[in-house]
Enzyme design. Structure first.
Site, PDB file in Angstrom:
ATOM      1  N   ASN A   4      34.472 -28.129 -13.900  1.00  0.00           N
ATOM      2  CA  ASN A   4      35.187 -28.525 -12.839  1.00  0.00           C
ATOM      3  C   ASN A   4      35.384 -27.490 -11.761  1.00  0.00           C
ATOM      4  O   ASN A   4      36.513 -26.725 -11.840  1.00  0.00           O
ATOM      5  CB  ASN A   4      36.182 -29.269 -13.389  1.00  0.00           C
ATOM      6  CG  ASN A   4      35.601 -29.985 -15.100  1.00  0.00           C
ATOM      7  OD1 ASN A   4      34.893 -30.785 -14.875  1.00  0.00           O
ATOM      8  ND2 ASN A   4      36.259 -29.687 -16.275  1.00  0.00           N
ATOM      9  N   GLU A  60      30.939 -19.804 -16.494  1.00  0.00           N
ATOM     10  CA  GLU A  60      31.725 -21.449 -15.711  1.00  0.00           C
ATOM     11  C   GLU A  60      31.934 -21.092 -14.318  1.00  0.00           C
ATOM     12  O   GLU A  60      32.422 -21.649 -13.610  1.00  0.00           O
ATOM     13  CB  GLU A  60      32.984 -21.850 -16.792  1.00  0.00           C
ATOM     14  CG  GLU A  60      32.326 -22.124 -18.064  1.00  0.00           C
ATOM     15  CD  GLU A  60      31.146 -23.005 -18.321  1.00  0.00           C
ATOM     16  OE1 GLU A  60      31.382 -23.803 -16.779  1.00  0.00           O
ATOM     17  OE2 GLU A  60      30.856 -22.785 -19.651  1.00  0.00           O
ATOM     18  N   GLU A  62      21.756 -24.887 -14.587  1.00  0.00           N
ATOM     19  CA  GLU A  62      22.443 -24.062 -15.917  1.00  0.00           C
ATOM     20  C   GLU A  62      21.332 -23.159 -15.613  1.00  0.00           C
ATOM     21  O   GLU A  62      21.397 -22.481 -16.688  1.00  0.00           O
ATOM     22  CB  GLU A  62      21.899 -25.347 -16.849  1.00  0.00           C
ATOM     23  CG  GLU A  62      22.894 -26.448 -17.042  1.00  0.00           C
ATOM     24  CD  GLU A  62      24.018 -25.932 -16.879  1.00  0.00           C
ATOM     25  OE1 GLU A  62      24.945 -24.810 -17.236  1.00  0.00           O
ATOM     26  OE2 GLU A  62      25.577 -26.519 -16.257  1.00  0.00           O
TER      27      GLU A  62
END
Length: 850
Positions: free
Chosen positions: A258, A291, A313
């Site tokens: 996020n 991340e 990804e």
């Protein structure tokens, strides 16, 4: 009721949303049972869409009120969302909904974890928070206000205001809803700062529950190293004033990228020498990097639709592997990645769950967060880099960032950048994205008058929905060795484009020994007739670390296949080759540890199946045990000295060199435990000052079924540490005798510390059963039945974790008829469960189709 046949979504049906979202304002009035979410969304018609319908996704929401431009409306509401008439001009949609975070056991949307509010919105969790076009190609600027009694309130972007009982955050970068995040609770921060290359001062925080503050230092160090590496290698700086990480105990995945507020499974960020192993430290380093790297490959540039998931990804996995290679040992990292790829992705490609890196359809997108999308997706990026070269790859990435910043893109956009930069036609390379299956690369050789010829033939077996496959581009890295072990031709990349293709090497003084597929230059299965003498030669002399290891692995694979089939023993020549590796101090200890470990039992089962045999899990288990005993006896005189030589003096450090020594020492200890009835292991267990050595000793004792006292002591020492207890649960099942494994998992499910709602604990217990080949595939069928029982219980609570764990059954058709019948019965029992989730229905149906 379970949907009889959930409707699939097709890539070919993609259409853009009929409206553009200008900005989003959200207000959360937090309450465990009745959180109110107030949304204000400014939209305008999308001029590129002729026929527009206004539909907002929304699931499990109670609509309190809705307005357009301030006027109340009564929209049509279904279980999937909301629709209504809207102006053919810019307008503002407002809604107030109520949700119950405390009742959200699926851990998607907004939920509670030990009293902490947190969110998980990828892939389609935001629709469980409020009504919204919950799709990755809708990108907007978010402003969030959080109201509640919780002392810490976090969201994406930068903090802009706060007062008594409220806080506001603003994210200036447009993002899709799957990147939205909110966290609120009683948290403490481990703070630090980072100055970017251009001079931006960034506040860094790792937020944890009180008591976990001492486990944040390594995660923070890994974050700062990731940020600097990203600047130095890819030229990408961080773009906000603050970067927050939050550790959450109840989380379905490893972590979530996020924007500005990464939420982590606590097991992937918390570390201390006394509670974390070397493997934990390396995993934390890699996941934090992964991340963080998503900030550019996933956030600033995201996916147009979920079929393009591999774009963010695969690229980010490739980048985090580059980072780990630079931080640690590149050869060891490459070998470890290939071991994982073969164990998970090759298995997936070879079974009923096979799908392309970019699938063409799905029923539930959560079921496509797979090794194919992640690990094989990363292999495709690596192959592309190999084909175009390092300089062109770097130039293409800079063009990709420049051209598509702030956009939601596709595989076609990605490949077009490389075509524009290099002038290459990548139409054939695209087949790697669209065709499922692992290519078989068969090779023959010819030697005549100083000319050596390699002839390759590629073939990809049929996969579900794709019976025929056209040839792909395959980069084959090849080196040639003299019979004396010297390298006569350095590594050359051969570019195969045809179904059958030959490559000549001229003017050679002697017939070479080929080293093929160096560095594992393509994710293929190499088929070549060879013998153990050549493999031993390559193990001793190959200058490519991967192929050096691969030669030893091939020796061990063939040895264990024969041992499992005949009940015989290992050949002395193989044991001699392992002994030579053991005593070769010139080799990196971590590499020696990898080279000395035989292939896994699941690897042997698949190899037997590929060779046309029916694998017997019990026979493979017994063969592996016999091999271990013979290795111990054959190296008995070397093991004590090696064990002592690999002792790392001084305080614990998780650095790669020290970790490699402890890994090799652990392997020596496992063999010594077979010879000294656990004396050395017990001494190490008693004196260990770090979790790596304590857990290694316990594992060695458990493997020999002589650990009762140590297991109880470990349990009593660590019963209040949730992450260490996950380790104990997993070891207790994975080291059980095959006939006892299912019963052991069931017994642990009755332990007071077992919690079916916690994914980490459930995976530690039943994931360990699924990962115990002889136990899970025991002839009694107890493994199949036990896992089915618990998946049926878990599905109403957490469909996502249930569906992913169904993959344990994907190899059921490679075993004998009685086992197949028991596995089928277990799968059919799961499928017949009333109210079974869409996630699990799709997975079990696909597995049964085999």
């Amino acid at each position: 009721m379970k949907d009889a046949s959930p409707a699939p979504v097709f890539l070919s049906d993609y259409a853009p949303f009929g409206y553009l979202v200008e900005d989003v304002h959200l207000t959360f009035r937090l309450d465990p049972q009745a959180t109110r979410v107030l949304s204000r969304i400014r939209l305008r018609p999308n001029p590129d869409v002729a026929e527009r319908q206004f539909f907002l996704h929304g699931e499990q929401l109670t609509l309190i009120a809705a307005r357009i431009d301030g006027a109340p409306i009564t929209p049509e509401v279904t279980p999937q969302g909301l629709s209504c008439d809207v102006p053919d001009a810019p307008f503002t949609f407002e809604a107030e909904v109520e949700i119950a975070p405390a009742a959200n056991t699926a851990l998607e949307g907004l939920y509670l974890s030990n009293g902490m509010y947190c969110t998980q919105c990828e892939a389609e969790g935001f629709r469980k928070i409020t009504y919204y076009p919950d799709r990755p190609d809708v990108m907007a600027i978010f402003t969030v206000r959080i109201e509640g009694a919780e002392p810490v309130k976090l969201s994406n972007g930068n903090p802009v205001a706060a007062g008594d009982g409220w806080a506001e955050w603003h994210d200036p970068w447009p993002k899709p809803s799957y990147l939205f995040a909110l966290v609120a609770g009683d948290l403490v921060a481990h703070p630090d700062r980072f100055t970017t290359a251009s001079g931006r001062d960034v506040a860094l925080n790792i937020w944890v529950r009180p008591g976990d503050e001492g486990k944040c230092a390594y995660g923070m160090d890994a974050l700062k190293r990731s940020m600097r590496w990203e600047e130095e290698v890819y030229g990408r700086e961080y773009d906000l004033d603050v970067f927050n990480i939050v550790a959450v105990d109840d989380f379905n995945m490893g972590a979530m990228e996020n924007k500005g507020l990464n939420i982590f499974n606590s097991s992937c960020v918390l570390a201390s020498p006394d509670t974390s192993t070397d493997a934990n430290y390396e995993r934390i380093e890699a996941i934090i990097a992964h991340e963080y790297f998503h900030n550019w490959t996933g956030n600033r540039i995201t996916c147009r639709d979920w079929f393009q998931l591999c774009l963010k990804e695969g690229l980010t996995v490739f980048r985090d592997a580059q980072f780990t290679s630079d931080m640690r040992s590149a050869p060891v990292k490459r070998i470890s990645d290939v071991i994982a790829l073969r164990a998970r992705q090759f298995r997936e490609d070879n079974g009923p769950l096979a799908h392309p890196v970019r699938p063409s359809s799905f029923v539930e997108i959560n079921n496509f967060y797979t090794a194919t999308v992640y690990e094989k997706g990363a292999e495709l990026v690596g192959m592309l880099k190999t084909l175009v070269g390092d300089a062109a790859y770097a130039a293409a990435l800079q063009e990709y960032f420049s051209r598509h910043d702030g956009q939601a893109v596709t595989i076609e956009d990605w490949l077009e950048v490389f075509e524009d930069v290099t002038g290459r036609d990548l139409g054939q390379f695209k087949r790697w994205y669209t065709d499922a299956g692992t290519p078989r690369l068969h090779v023959t050789e010819d030697w005549q008058d100083g000319t050596y010829t390699l002839t390759f033939r590629q073939m990809t077996p049929p996969t579900p929905g794709q019976p025929d496959k056209a040839p792909r581009v395959i980069p084959i890295a090849v080196g040639l060795l003299n019979p004396n072990g010297d390298e006569m031709r350095p590594t050359t990349v051969l570019e195969m484009t045809e179904a059958t293709q030959s490559f000549r090497f001229d003017n050679l003084a002697s017939r070479p020994v080929p080293s093929i597929l160096r560095g594992f230059s393509a994710p293929v299965i190499l088929e070549r007739a060879t013998d153990n003498a050549e493999r031993a030669f390559l193990l001793a002399h190959d200058t490519d670390p991967f192929n050096k290891w691969e030669a030893g692995r091939a020796l061990g694979r063939d040895m264990l296949m024969r041992m499992a089939q005949t009940g015989g023993d290992a050949e002395p020549a193989y044991l001699d080759a392992l002994r030579a590796v053991l005593r070769d101090d010139r080799l990196d200890p971590a590499f020696r540890a990898l080279a000395l470990r035989p292939p896994s039992q699941d690897d042997i089962a698949q190899a037997l199946h590929d060779a046309g045999h029916t694998p017997d899990p019990q026979a493979i288990h017994e063969a592996a045990d016999r091999l271990g005993a013979q290795m111990a006896r054959h190296m008995a005189d070397l093991l004590p000295g090696l064990y002592d030589a690999m002792t790392v003096p001084g305080p614990y450090s998780p650095d790669a060199q020290a970790a490699g020594k402890r890994d090799l020492q652990g392997l020596a200890l496992a063999l010594l435990t077979r010879l000294d009835a656990g004396k050395t292991a017990r001494a190490q267990f008693a004196s260990a000052d770090n979790m790596t050595q304590q857990l290694t000793a316990l594992s060695c004792l458990m493997a020999r079924q002589i650990s009762a006292a140590e297991s109880a002591a470990f349990h009593d020492q660590w019963q209040h540490d949730r992450l260490v207890m996950d380790k104990w649960f997993a070891l207790s099942v994975s080291h059980a005798r095959p006939e006892d494994a299912a019963a052991r998992a069931s017994a642990l499910a009755g332990h007071p510390a077992f919690n079916i709602r916690n994914p980490n604990r459930f995976r530690a217990t039943f994931g360990a059963l699924a990962g115990h080949p002889a136990g899970f595939h025991h002839a009694s069928g107890a493994g199949y039945d036990t896992l089915a029982d618990w998946l049926i219980r878990l599905d109403p609570l957490n469909p996502q974790t249930t569906a992913r764990m169904c993959a344990a059954y994907e190899t059921w058709t490679r075993y004998d008829a009685p086992r197949q019948a028991r596995a089928r019965a277990a799968l059919e029992r799961i499928l017949a469960t009333p109210g079974l989730s869409r996630d699990t229905t799709e997975m079990v149906s696909r597995i049964l189709e085999a």
